[in-house]
Design a protein around this motif. Structure first.
Motif, mmCIF file in Angstrom:
data_model
loop_
_atom_site.group_PDB
_atom_site.id
_atom_site.type_symbol
_atom_site.label_atom_id
_atom_site.label_comp_id
_atom_site.label_asym_id
_atom_site.label_seq_id
_atom_site.Cartn_x
_atom_site.Cartn_y
_atom_site.Cartn_z
ATOM 1 N N ILE A 168 1.611 -2.794 -12.883
ATOM 2 C CA ILE A 168 0.746 -1.685 -13.309
ATOM 3 C C ILE A 168 0.101 -0.969 -12.119
ATOM 4 N N TYR A 169 -0.189 -1.709 -11.045
ATOM 5 C CA TYR A 169 -0.948 -1.173 -9.912
ATOM 6 C C TYR A 169 -0.093 -0.470 -8.866
ATOM 7 N N CYS A 170 1.224 -0.635 -8.935
ATOM 8 C CA CYS A 170 2.059 -0.305 -7.775
ATOM 9 C C CYS A 170 2.749 1.050 -7.887
ATOM 10 N N GLY A 171 2.670 1.813 -6.829
ATOM 11 C CA GLY A 171 3.242 3.159 -6.794
ATOM 12 C C GLY A 171 4.758 3.212 -6.876
ATOM 13 N N LEU A 229 5.592 -13.600 -0.544
ATOM 14 C CA LEU A 229 5.552 -13.261 -1.969
ATOM 15 C C LEU A 229 4.110 -13.458 -2.412
ATOM 16 N N ARG A 230 3.366 -12.370 -2.452
ATOM 17 C CA ARG A 230 1.979 -12.517 -2.896
ATOM 18 C C ARG A 230 1.973 -13.034 -4.336
ATOM 19 N N HIS A 231 1.092 -13.990 -4.606
ATOM 20 C CA HIS A 231 1.033 -14.485 -5.979
ATOM 21 C C HIS A 231 0.282 -13.488 -6.860
ATOM 22 N N GLU A 232 -0.457 -12.591 -6.252
ATOM 23 C CA GLU A 232 -1.220 -11.487 -6.880
ATOM 24 C C GLU A 232 -2.491 -11.973 -7.584
ATOM 25 N N THR A 233 -2.422 -13.023 -8.360
ATOM 26 C CA THR A 233 -3.617 -13.689 -8.899
ATOM 27 C C THR A 233 -3.174 -15.044 -9.422
ATOM 28 N N PHE A 247 -3.046 -11.900 -2.311
ATOM 29 C CA PHE A 247 -3.550 -11.147 -3.460
ATOM 30 C C PHE A 247 -4.285 -9.910 -2.990
ATOM 31 N N MET A 248 -4.500 -8.999 -3.938
ATOM 32 C CA MET A 248 -5.293 -7.811 -3.640
ATOM 33 C C MET A 248 -6.766 -8.141 -3.903
ATOM 34 N N VAL A 249 -7.639 -7.563 -3.089
ATOM 35 C CA VAL A 249 -9.070 -7.753 -3.270
ATOM 36 C C VAL A 249 -9.609 -6.576 -4.088
ATOM 37 N N GLY A 280 -5.379 -7.731 1.008
ATOM 38 C CA GLY A 280 -5.840 -6.390 1.354
ATOM 39 C C GLY A 280 -6.498 -5.807 0.121
ATOM 40 N N PRO A 281 -7.287 -4.755 0.312
ATOM 41 C CA PRO A 281 -7.962 -4.160 -0.836
ATOM 42 C C PRO A 281 -6.965 -3.520 -1.805
ATOM 43 N N PHE A 282 -7.246 -3.614 -3.087
ATOM 44 C CA PHE A 282 -6.519 -2.802 -4.067
ATOM 45 C C PHE A 282 -6.901 -1.347 -3.826
ATOM 46 N N ILE A 283 -5.906 -0.460 -3.812
ATOM 47 C CA ILE A 283 -6.157 0.974 -3.640
ATOM 48 C C ILE A 283 -5.396 1.703 -4.748
ATOM 49 N N LYS A 335 5.210 4.287 -1.089
ATOM 50 C CA LYS A 335 3.805 4.534 -1.362
ATOM 51 C C LYS A 335 3.316 3.608 -2.460
ATOM 52 N N LEU A 336 2.937 2.398 -2.073
ATOM 53 C CA LEU A 336 2.418 1.440 -3.038
ATOM 54 C C LEU A 336 1.055 1.906 -3.530
ATOM 55 N N TYR A 337 0.314 2.599 -2.618
ATOM 56 C CA TYR A 337 -1.030 3.103 -2.923
ATOM 57 C C TYR A 337 -1.210 4.419 -2.191
HETATM 58 N N1 5AD Z 1 -3.077 -1.311 -3.620
HETATM 59 C C1 5AD Z 1 -3.045 -2.306 -2.707
HETATM 60 N N2 5AD Z 1 -2.011 -3.142 -2.568
HETATM 61 C C2 5AD Z 1 -0.959 -2.971 -3.385
HETATM 62 N N3 5AD Z 1 0.187 -3.657 -3.498
HETATM 63 C C3 5AD Z 1 0.936 -3.069 -4.455
HETATM 64 N N4 5AD Z 1 0.291 -2.030 -4.976
HETATM 65 C C4 5AD Z 1 -0.908 -1.948 -4.336
HETATM 66 C C5 5AD Z 1 -2.039 -1.092 -4.448
HETATM 67 N N5 5AD Z 1 -2.085 -0.101 -5.353
HETATM 68 C C6 5AD Z 1 0.452 -4.889 -2.749
HETATM 69 C C7 5AD Z 1 0.822 -6.031 -3.702
HETATM 70 C C8 5AD Z 1 2.221 -6.406 -3.247
HETATM 71 C C9 5AD Z 1 2.265 -5.899 -1.824
HETATM 72 C C10 5AD Z 1 3.625 -5.642 -1.277
HETATM 73 O O1 5AD Z 1 1.513 -4.706 -1.874
HETATM 74 O O2 5AD Z 1 -0.073 -7.122 -3.523
HETATM 75 O O3 5AD Z 1 2.491 -7.784 -3.310
#
Ligand code: 5AD
Length: 346
Positions: A69-72, A161-165, A202-204, A232-235, A308-310
């Motif tokens: 859901i979060y990923c570009g 491989l980030r576990h993400e949560t 994981f994302m913060v 790294g921060p969620f963006i 562009k993930l974010y």
């Molecule tokens: N913001 C920050 N990090 C992200 N990732 C994916 N989408 C986003 C976002 N919107 C991170 C995920 C993934 C990694 C490759 O990039 O944690 O595992």
């Protein structure tokens, strides 16, 4: 005073309670937070000295069959301009990277069925044949055990491989129903068992993250004993369903970097591009908070903007050489030196 005692206790026990984590995330006492970062940086210095390891990141495909859901680059994002690098292009990124002093190449991509196990294995073999003194890291998502084994047998050294949560219910809020938390966990344990140097993370500040889910993340890291932890921060990315959610903060990311360093003193801890994206000095501050790895981009400039993930990702216009030298200067500005070696776990 009390928080400083707690920080010292966390450092000595290499363990943290849920309530201690809550206190560290909630405090506004700048002296206590500075102490947390200092202890973490001291811990990293004792093991890795004033060295920062570099990894050359090659974003070789942004096709993805998943729909996080979060990923570009989720598959439903019709606005993402898709690309794949050819084998020649990937090898030329490595050649360029080698010249610039990179001794680890990270092949990162979406889960792209075009890149079959055979293609990935062939790529790994070529890179390892040409650059026997380099480590190859894969970051290509969830696969079955036999695929991971085949990549390892072809010469891959590490896998991110980030576990993400680590919280199953939270995982369900970040991913579509077709993705399973259990499978992701199984993947990480398989990778470890096969013999990779493994990175989770994981994302913060991801939507619906809480102190409790973060505590589970730390507990999971304690169990898995990964060699690397990427945070790294969620963006928000505007073309995703989370486009209007608020971003994670630099402050929380720095606190968690420090906490992870105190809990896992030897872990390889990157100061991520996402951290550099939410603050111009984010990566430098990450190092000062206990990180010891940076991952400049080696992808061709022509495709950088497309991975562009974010939103607002930095360095998309710069050639690899500029990124490399910019990074050396940035690390020097806080008293650290980028080194030319594989940057293995100590
Ligand atoms: N913001 C920050 N990090 C992200 N990732 C994916 N989408 C986003 C976002 N919107 C991170 C995920 C993934 C990694 C490759 O990039 O944690 O595992």
């Amino acid at each position: 005073q009390m928080l400083k005692q707690i920080i010292t206790e966390i450092e000595n026990r290499q363990n943290i309670t849920r309530d201690q984590l809550a206190l560290l995330l909630e405090t506004t006492d700048t002296g206590d937070i500075a102490f947390l970062h200092e202890r973490a940086r001291k811990t990293a210095d004792a093991i890795y000295g004033k060295q920062v390891f570099i990894r050359g990141l090659i974003e070789f495909t942004n096709y993805c069959k998943n729909d996080c859901i979060y990923c570009g680059i989720r598959k439903s994002n019709r606005k993402a301009e898709r690309y794949r690098l050819t084998e020649e292009e990937i090898l030329s990124c490595c050649a360029n990277g080698y010249e610039l002093g990179f001794r680890t190449f990270v092949l990162q991509g979406g889960e792209d069925p075009y890149f079959t196990d055979d293609k990935i294995c062939a790529l790994i073999r070529q890179i390892k044949a040409q650059y026997p003194d380099c480590a190859v890291t894969l970051s290509i998502g969830e696969k079955e055990h036999d695929s991971y084994q085949a990549f390892f047998d072809a010469g891959a050294d590490r896998y991110l491989l980030r576990h993400e949560t680590a919280d199953e219910a939270h995982y369900g809020k970040l991913h579509p129903a077709e993705m399973f938390w259990k499978h992701r966990m199984d993947c990480l344990w398989d990778l470890k068992e096969i013999g990779y140097q493994v990175g989770c993370g994981f994302m913060v500040g991801s939507p619906e993250q809480t102190v409790d889910t973060l505590y589970e993340d730390l507990q999971f890291i304690r169990k898995l004993q990964p060699h690397m932890v990427g945070i790294g921060p969620f963006i928000p990315q505007k073309d995703t369903p989370f486009g209007e959610k608020k971003a994670g903060t630099m402050e929380d990311t720095l606190r968690l970097l420090s906490i992870i360093r105190l809990l896992q003193p030897h872990v390889l801890l990157p100061s991520t591009t996402a951290l550099g994206t939410i603050h111009p000095l984010g990566r430098e501050k990450g190092i000062q908070a206990g990180a010891n790895v940076v991952m400049p981009n080696l992808s061709p400039v022509a495709v950088r903007e497309k991975y562009k993930l974010y939103d607002n990702k930095i360095c998309t216009g710069d050639e690899a050489a500029e990124c490399r030298h910019c990074m050396a200067r940035r690390m020097e500005s806080v008293g650290y030196k980028v080194v030319v070696n594989r940057g293995d776990y100590h």
